[in-house]
Scaffold this motif. Structure first.
Motif, short mmCIF file in Angstrom:
data_model
loop_
_atom_site.label_atom_id
_atom_site.label_comp_id
_atom_site.label_asym_id
_atom_site.label_seq_id
_atom_site.Cartn_x
_atom_site.Cartn_y
_atom_site.Cartn_z
N UNK A 98 0.78 -1.17 -0.04
CA UNK A 98 -0.07 -0.05 -0.08
C UNK A 98 0.82 1.07 -0.05
N UNK A 99 0.91 1.75 -1.01
CA UNK A 99 1.73 3.00 -1.36
C UNK A 99 1.25 3.79 -2.53
N UNK A 100 0.74 4.99 -2.15
CA UNK A 100 0.31 6.02 -2.93
C UNK A 100 1.23 7.37 -3.01
N UNK A 101 1.73 7.69 -4.25
CA UNK A 101 2.37 8.88 -4.48
C UNK A 101 1.66 10.17 -4.62
N UNK A 102 1.64 11.32 -4.09
CA UNK A 102 1.11 12.45 -4.42
C UNK A 102 1.81 13.09 -5.43
N UNK A 103 0.51 13.88 -6.23
CA UNK A 103 1.05 14.71 -7.40
C UNK A 103 -0.14 15.51 -7.65
N UNK A 104 0.08 16.74 -8.51
CA UNK A 104 -0.80 17.80 -8.83
C UNK A 104 -1.98 17.56 -9.29
N UNK A 105 -3.13 18.07 -8.92
CA UNK A 105 -4.30 17.83 -9.84
C UNK A 105 -5.09 19.13 -9.95
N UNK A 106 -5.22 19.39 -11.21
CA UNK A 106 -5.59 20.66 -11.56
C UNK A 106 -7.18 20.80 -11.48
N UNK A 107 -7.93 21.75 -10.89
CA UNK A 107 -9.27 21.46 -11.28
C UNK A 107 -9.76 22.94 -11.44
N UNK A 108 -10.84 23.29 -12.01
CA UNK A 108 -11.34 24.76 -12.49
C UNK A 108 -11.89 25.30 -10.98
N UNK A 109 -11.98 26.42 -10.79
CA UNK A 109 -12.22 26.97 -9.56
C UNK A 109 -13.74 26.66 -9.18
N UNK A 110 -13.89 26.26 -7.95
CA UNK A 110 -15.34 25.96 -7.41
C UNK A 110 -15.26 26.56 -6.01
N UNK A 111 -16.50 27.17 -5.61
CA UNK A 111 -16.79 27.79 -4.21
C UNK A 111 -15.67 29.04 -4.12
N UNK A 112 -15.46 29.41 -2.70
CA UNK A 112 -14.51 30.43 -2.40
C UNK A 112 -13.17 29.90 -2.72
N UNK A 113 -12.64 28.88 -2.21
CA UNK A 113 -11.49 28.13 -2.21
C UNK A 113 -11.48 26.81 -2.67
N UNK A 114 -10.50 26.35 -3.34
CA UNK A 114 -10.37 24.77 -3.54
C UNK A 114 -9.04 24.33 -3.85
N UNK A 115 -8.59 23.31 -3.24
CA UNK A 115 -7.41 22.58 -3.48
C UNK A 115 -7.55 21.20 -3.56
N UNK A 116 -6.77 20.83 -4.25
CA UNK A 116 -6.96 19.36 -4.75
C UNK A 116 -5.60 18.56 -5.29
N UNK A 117 -5.45 17.23 -5.01
CA UNK A 117 -4.10 16.44 -5.09
C UNK A 117 -4.58 15.30 -5.49
N UNK A 118 -3.86 14.49 -6.24
CA UNK A 118 -3.98 13.16 -6.76
C UNK A 118 -2.79 12.23 -5.81
N UNK A 119 -3.57 11.08 -5.52
CA UNK A 119 -2.54 9.98 -5.06
C UNK A 119 -2.92 8.60 -5.65
N UNK A 120 -1.64 8.13 -6.13
CA UNK A 120 -1.74 6.88 -7.21
C UNK A 120 -0.76 6.28 -6.95
N UNK A 121 -0.94 4.85 -7.08
CA UNK A 121 -0.09 3.75 -6.59
C UNK A 121 -0.86 2.35 -6.54
N UNK A 122 -0.65 1.81 -5.27
CA UNK A 122 -1.41 0.47 -4.97
C UNK A 122 -1.78 0.52 -3.56
#
Length: 203
Positions: free
Chosen positions: A123-147
């Motif tokens: 079980x190991x997921x590496x983080x990377x950037x995830x770009x999303x269009x603006x929603x709400x007042x603030x938004x932050x996103x991240x992708x975690x992928x692996x196994x």
């Protein structure tokens, strides 16, 4: 089907109502949602665990009393959308968003130790950037992928603030997760939170 803390019952009822408004739920997700999302492993890193628990059915000690969670199943392999909604007084939502967004940025690797017979089920997921269009007042996103437990797995972690409402979304699946579907889920949830603001309940 929904978890909530104690106190401020009227506020929790409003948050429950947001999750029940499924008319604009993106295609492929069931409106027959179920109990709050369960994290499929316990991350060793505190920052990763902290931010993932926000969408889960078991709140951390820092979670507010006014909180509800739910899970919308998707129609793709292993697909789930875990959602947590929190209501904060005054500037509390902005402060909590800032703290959780910083923790999400620091979540570089989400892993669970495996030893002995379980060592081959990584079980190991590496983080990377995830770009999303603006929603709400603030938004932050991240992708975690692996196994997870040896299986290819991906999760998109999204934090949204709309007024005094904090929304946490974890969109998961076996293999790759569609970022377009994550964007539509984020828009759906931000819209529900905005509805509460439009009713004069948020500032």
């Amino acid at each position: 089907m929904l978890h909530s803390g104690t106190g401020a019952g009227a506020d929790r009822a409003r948050l429950r109502g947001l999750l029940l408004q499924t008319r604009d739920l993106p295609d492929g997700f069931s409106a027959r949602f179920r109990e709050g999302w369960r994290l499929p492993f316990r991350p060793a890193a505190d920052d990763c665990r902290r931010v993932l628990e926000v969408a889960g059915h078991r709140p951390s000690a820092a979670a507010p009393d006014v909180r509800v969670t739910a899970t919308y199943p998707g129609d793709r392999l292993g697909e789930l959308a875990g959602v947590g909604l929190e209501s904060h007084p005054g500037p509390g939502a902005e402060r909590r968003f800032t703290a959780l967004a910083a923790a999400l940025d620091r979540c570089r690797v989400a892993a669970a130790p495996a030893t002995g017979a379980a060592a081959d089920r990584e079980t190991l997921l590496a983080g990377s950037a995830l770009a999303l269009d603006a929603v709400g007042d603030d938004v932050r996103a991240r992708r975690l992928s692996g196994r997870v437990n040896g299986y290819p797995y991906e999760m998109h972690v999204v934090l949204i603030r709309s007024g005094r409402i904090l929304v946490s979304l974890v969109h998961t699946g076996i293999g790759e997760v569609d970022a377009g579907r994550t964007q539509r889920l984020a828009g759906f949830l931000a819209g529900r939170a905005d509805d509460l603001a439009d009713d004069g309940d948020a500032t």
